[in-house]
Motif scaffolding. Structure first.
Motif, short mmCIF file in Angstrom:
data_model
loop_
_atom_site.label_atom_id
_atom_site.label_comp_id
_atom_site.label_asym_id
_atom_site.label_seq_id
_atom_site.Cartn_x
_atom_site.Cartn_y
_atom_site.Cartn_z
N TYR A 128 0.81 -1.23 0.00
CA TYR A 128 0.00 0.00 0.00
C TYR A 128 0.83 1.27 0.00
O TYR A 128 0.30 2.37 0.14
CB TYR A 128 -0.92 0.00 1.23
N LEU A 129 2.15 1.13 -0.17
CA LEU A 129 3.04 2.29 -0.01
C LEU A 129 2.73 3.44 -0.97
O LEU A 129 2.97 4.60 -0.65
CB LEU A 129 4.51 1.85 -0.17
N ALA A 130 2.21 3.10 -2.15
CA ALA A 130 1.97 4.14 -3.15
C ALA A 130 0.58 4.77 -3.03
O ALA A 130 0.25 5.72 -3.73
CB ALA A 130 2.16 3.57 -4.55
N ARG A 131 -0.23 4.25 -2.11
CA ARG A 131 -1.58 4.79 -1.99
C ARG A 131 -1.63 6.04 -1.12
O ARG A 131 -0.73 6.30 -0.34
CB ARG A 131 -2.50 3.74 -1.35
N LYS A 132 -2.72 6.76 -1.28
CA LYS A 132 -3.00 7.90 -0.40
C LYS A 132 -3.92 7.42 0.72
O LYS A 132 -4.66 6.44 0.55
CB LYS A 132 -3.71 9.02 -1.18
N PRO A 133 -3.91 8.10 1.87
CA PRO A 133 -4.74 7.67 3.00
C PRO A 133 -6.20 7.42 2.64
O PRO A 133 -6.79 6.46 3.16
CB PRO A 133 -4.60 8.84 3.99
N ALA A 134 -6.78 8.23 1.76
CA ALA A 134 -8.19 8.05 1.41
C ALA A 134 -8.46 6.71 0.75
O ALA A 134 -9.60 6.24 0.70
CB ALA A 134 -8.66 9.18 0.51
N GLN A 135 -7.41 6.08 0.22
CA GLN A 135 -7.58 4.79 -0.46
C GLN A 135 -7.32 3.61 0.48
O GLN A 135 -7.10 2.49 0.03
CB GLN A 135 -6.61 4.70 -1.65
N LEU A 136 -7.31 3.88 1.78
CA LEU A 136 -7.05 2.82 2.75
C LEU A 136 -8.25 2.63 3.68
O LEU A 136 -9.05 3.54 3.86
CB LEU A 136 -5.85 3.21 3.64
N SER A 137 -8.32 1.47 4.29
CA SER A 137 -9.33 1.24 5.34
C SER A 137 -8.86 1.93 6.63
O SER A 137 -7.69 2.31 6.77
CB SER A 137 -9.46 -0.26 5.60
N GLY A 138 -9.79 2.05 7.58
CA GLY A 138 -9.44 2.68 8.86
C GLY A 138 -8.31 1.97 9.57
O GLY A 138 -7.42 2.59 10.13
N GLY A 139 -8.34 0.65 9.52
CA GLY A 139 -7.29 -0.13 10.18
C GLY A 139 -5.93 0.09 9.52
O GLY A 139 -4.91 0.22 10.20
N GLN A 140 -5.95 0.15 8.18
CA GLN A 140 -4.69 0.40 7.47
C GLN A 140 -4.16 1.79 7.79
O GLN A 140 -2.96 1.98 8.00
CB GLN A 140 -4.90 0.24 5.96
N ARG A 141 -5.06 2.76 7.86
CA ARG A 141 -4.63 4.12 8.20
C ARG A 141 -3.99 4.16 9.57
O ARG A 141 -2.97 4.82 9.77
CB ARG A 141 -5.84 5.06 8.20
N GLN A 142 -4.60 3.45 10.50
CA GLN A 142 -4.02 3.49 11.84
C GLN A 142 -2.67 2.77 11.84
O GLN A 142 -1.76 3.15 12.57
CB GLN A 142 -4.99 2.90 12.88
N ARG A 143 -2.51 1.76 10.98
CA ARG A 143 -1.20 1.10 10.90
C ARG A 143 -0.15 2.04 10.29
O ARG A 143 1.02 2.00 10.66
CB ARG A 143 -1.31 -0.21 10.11
N VAL A 144 -0.60 2.90 9.35
CA VAL A 144 0.35 3.90 8.81
C VAL A 144 0.78 4.86 9.93
O VAL A 144 1.96 5.20 10.05
CB VAL A 144 -0.28 4.70 7.64
N ALA A 145 -0.20 5.25 10.76
CA ALA A 145 0.15 6.15 11.88
C ALA A 145 1.14 5.47 12.82
O ALA A 145 2.09 6.10 13.32
CB ALA A 145 -1.12 6.56 12.62
N LEU A 146 0.96 4.17 13.04
CA LEU A 146 1.91 3.42 13.87
C LEU A 146 3.28 3.36 13.18
O LEU A 146 4.32 3.52 13.83
CB LEU A 146 1.42 1.98 14.08
N GLY A 147 3.27 3.15 11.88
CA GLY A 147 4.52 3.08 11.12
C GLY A 147 5.28 4.40 11.18
O GLY A 147 6.49 4.43 11.36
N ARG A 148 4.52 5.48 11.06
CA ARG A 148 5.15 6.80 11.10
C ARG A 148 5.80 7.04 12.47
O ARG A 148 6.85 7.67 12.56
CB ARG A 148 4.10 7.87 10.81
N ALA A 149 5.16 6.53 13.52
CA ALA A 149 5.76 6.66 14.85
C ALA A 149 6.98 5.75 14.97
O ALA A 149 8.02 6.14 15.50
CB ALA A 149 4.73 6.30 15.92
N MET A 150 6.86 4.55 14.43
CA MET A 150 7.88 3.53 14.61
C MET A 150 9.19 3.87 13.90
O MET A 150 10.27 3.59 14.43
CB MET A 150 7.29 2.24 14.04
#
Ligand code: ADP
Ligand code: ADP
Length: 226
Positions: A128-150
């Motif tokens: 999903y690296l090339a997608r924008k947040p709007a193209q993700l599910s809520g769970g995927q978005r929260q995983r991106v937020a975790l990734g950004r922290a990590m």
């Protein structure tokens, strides 16, 4: 090693008549996952914000590994925060959302690339690296937020109700993702939730706050009902 000590911490907001946090004393061991629970308004977010430096401490001190922490400028504290509303940049790809803070901190392109790809792999986001947040599910978005922290490899994770915007099913799977991540990274985590079952399922220790004081603090099995 990241051992946290909070000693006689008080917080009174400007113009407030009372202390929001009153004589908080707390030790968190290296690698521990601590959940803070308590009714709305009891001071959970205030405690996190004092830790992050978004709010100044009124009295008392916070230290990490024996070093004074509360007087370090906020942007220099080695922490990463995850909130309930993700706060992703909508116009950026998943990759660039995760890379953004590292770019600001002038990490090399190759270092950024390896950190982002490793985080993506751990969080099942590689496709999903090339997608924008709007193209993700809520769970995927929260995983991106975790990734950004990590990717920042912080000493301490601060999480403020990170699951509360997710539906029940996603909440359970994202909860598992966070537990798994914590197991792999071993980063000290302070996790605020109003959901007692969530706290019991995730945390090594639970802090129950009420009216700005610590009511109980201990392992889930040590807590008594009241
Ligand atoms: P919780 O996260 O447990 O819901 P908070 O830490 O957000 O609680 O709030 C604790 C108390 O501090 C509440 O009474 C709230 O009204 C007060 N408070 C929070 N932020 C501020 C602020 N910026 N200024 C004054 N009072 C505040
Ligand atoms: P910048 O905007 O800073 O120039 P780029 O978007 O061009 O950054 O990406 C820089 C590097 O990041 C690329 O060489 C590539 O390795 C990696 N990258 C960017 N987007 C992706 C993606 N969707 N999937 C995998 N790697 C990516």
């Amino acid at each position: 090693m990241s051992k946290i000590e909070i000693e006689h911490l008080y917080k009174r907001y400007d113009n407030a008549e009372n202390d929001t946090l009153k004589d908080i004393n707390l030790e968190i061991d290296d690698k521990e996952f601590v959940a803070i629970i308590g009714p709305s308004g009891c001071g959970k977010s205030t405690l996190l914000r004092c830790f992050s430096g978004l709010e100044e401490v009124t009295k008392g001190k916070i230290s990490v590994d024996g070093k004074r922490f509360d007087n370090i400028p906020p942007q220099k504290r080695s922490i990463a925060m995850v909130f309930q509303d993700y706060a992703l940049y909508p116009h950026m790809t998943v990759y660039n959302n995760m890379a953004f803070n590292l770019k600001l901190s002038k990490f090399s392109k190759s270092e950024i690339d390896s950190r982002v790809k490793e985080a993506a792999q751990k969080l099942k986001l590689t496709d999903y690296l090339a997608r924008k947040p709007a193209q993700l599910s809520g769970g995927q978005r929260q995983r991106v937020a975790l990734g950004r922290a990590m990717v920042r490899a912080p000493e301490v994770f601060l999480m403020d109700e990170p699951l509360s915007n997710l539906d029940a099913k996603l909440r359970v799977s994202t909860r598992q993702d966070i537990i798994e991540l914590h197991k792999q990274l071993g980063t000290v985590t302070i996790y605020v939730t109003h959901d007692q079952a969530e706290a019991m399922a995730m945390a090594d220790k639970i802090l129950i706050m009420r009216d700005g004081v610590v009511q109980q603090y201990g392992k889930p099995e040590e807590l008594y009902d009241n």
